[in-house]
Design an enzyme around this catalytic site. Structure first.
Site, short mmCIF file in Angstrom:
data_model
loop_
_atom_site.label_atom_id
_atom_site.label_comp_id
_atom_site.label_asym_id
_atom_site.label_seq_id
_atom_site.Cartn_x
_atom_site.Cartn_y
_atom_site.Cartn_z
N TYR A 4 -12.46 7.54 -13.58
CA TYR A 4 -12.57 6.17 -12.89
C TYR A 4 -13.27 5.17 -13.87
CZ TYR A 4 -13.79 2.93 -8.79
OH TYR A 4 -13.97 2.27 -7.88
N SER B 51 -14.75 -2.47 -11.36
CA SER B 51 -15.85 -1.77 -10.70
C SER B 51 -17.06 -1.78 -11.49
CB SER B 51 -15.62 -0.40 -10.32
OG SER B 51 -16.90 0.38 -9.84
N ASN C 163 -5.41 -4.50 -6.87
CA ASN C 163 -6.62 -3.86 -6.23
C ASN C 163 -6.44 -2.24 -6.01
OD1 ASN C 163 -8.91 -3.83 -4.10
ND2 ASN C 163 -7.12 -3.26 -2.76
N SER D 260 0.83 -1.26 -0.09
CA SER D 260 -0.25 0.05 -0.01
C SER D 260 1.01 1.26 -0.02
CB SER D 260 -1.22 0.21 1.26
OG SER D 260 -0.36 0.26 2.37
N LYS E 287 -11.54 1.55 -15.13
CA LYS E 287 -12.02 0.41 -14.61
C LYS E 287 -12.64 -0.47 -16.02
CE LYS E 287 -11.61 0.73 -10.15
NZ LYS E 287 -10.43 0.06 -9.52
#
Ligand code: NDP
Length: 248
Positions: free
Chosen positions: A156, A143, A91, A38, A160
């Site tokens: 976004y 998503s 992810n 992360s 995706k």
């Protein structure tokens, strides 16, 4: 040649919180060694520590996944240490929402680089040993917004949807090498990302979900754990929506 060992080496990006954390914990419970990646050491370090305390095997790596050079260097070091990563879960993701005319180029680049380009970079630098071993699992988290689009989320949604195109192409490139590439497209999941929405926004979202609740990170982790296992041997290039029935 089929792989017969159960314990694998998994790398999960965005493992510090939310969905990535749940996936990391679940893969560790399966007995895999999990590399938790992360942005900040405090978040991925805490997850790796939790895995160790629960008797699992893990390490942490603080890394900006949108920095392609940093990712390339990190992957080289990881391959030197572990020889190969068997399971890669891309992810890590961010949102920078705005209507198009108010969206800055910087918001476009940040979302595309973090959500989409990072998938390309990690796969490019980690997949070769998987293809040589003739076993590997790549799971990309997209998503439902990548399937439906959403006003205020052009960056976004593009990222995706791009993940889906990337996944289907690489599934075709790697299939003969027994390396599967699949997408999970979550609906609305209760994490820091959705906690940022107002109560009113959250209520109206729940209203359009047939199951009348947001999902949990574990709902996504269950699918990821299945796709990472040998139970998904004959599945590649697919998009699995986990969304309480929202997109049918
Ligand atoms: P969170 O915001 O809860 O957590 C995001 C994680 O990604 C954090 O661990 C964060 O690191 C890490 N991360 C973000 N940017 C970077 C970066 N540049 N480099 C390294 N790590 C980074 O997100 P969610 O768990 O909600 O979402 C996870 C994924 O699922 C995302 O791809 C998201 O788009 C997708 N998704 C989420 C949905 C939802 O409703 N929550 C719905 C559909 C898809 P740190 O902890 O250090 O900040």
């Amino acid at each position: 040649m089929t792989d017969t060992t159960d314990k694998k080496i998994a790398l999960v990006t965005g493992a510090g919180r939310g969905i990535g954390k749940a996936i990391a914990l679940s893969l560790a419970k399966e007995g895999h060694h999990v590399i938790c990646v992360s942005r900040s050491e405090s978040s991925c370090g805490a997850v790796a520590e939790q895995i160790l305390q629960e008797g699992g095997s893990a390490e942490s790596l603080a890394l900006d996944v949108s920095d392609a050079t940093a990712v390339e260097c990190a992957c080289a070091e990881l391959l030197e240490k572990h020889s190969l990563i068997d399971i890669l879960v891309n992810n890590a993701g961010i949102t920078r929402d705005n209507l198009l005319f108010r969206m800055e180029e910087e918001d476009w680049d940040a979302v595309l680089n973090t959500n989409l380009k990072s998938c390309f970079t990690f796969i490019k630098h980690l997949a070769r040993p998987m293809t040589r071993k003739r076993w590997g699992r790549i799971i990309n988290i997209a998503s439902v917004i990548g399937l439906t689009g959403n006003a205020g989320q052009a960056n976004y949604a593009a990222a995706k949807a791009g993940i889906i195109g990337l996944t289907k192409s690489l599934a075709k490139e790697f299939a003969a090498r027994n390396v599967s590439v699949n997408v999970i497209a979550p609906g609305f999941i209760q994490t820091d990302m959705t906690n940022a929405l107002t109560e009113e926004q959250q209520k109206s979202i729940v209203g359009i979900i047939p199951m009348k609740r947001m999902g949990t990170s574990e709902d996504i982790a269950n699918m990821a754990t299945f796709l990472a296992s040998t139970k998904s041997d004959y599945i590649t290039g697919q998009v699995f929506t986990v969304d309480g029935g929202m997109v049918m």
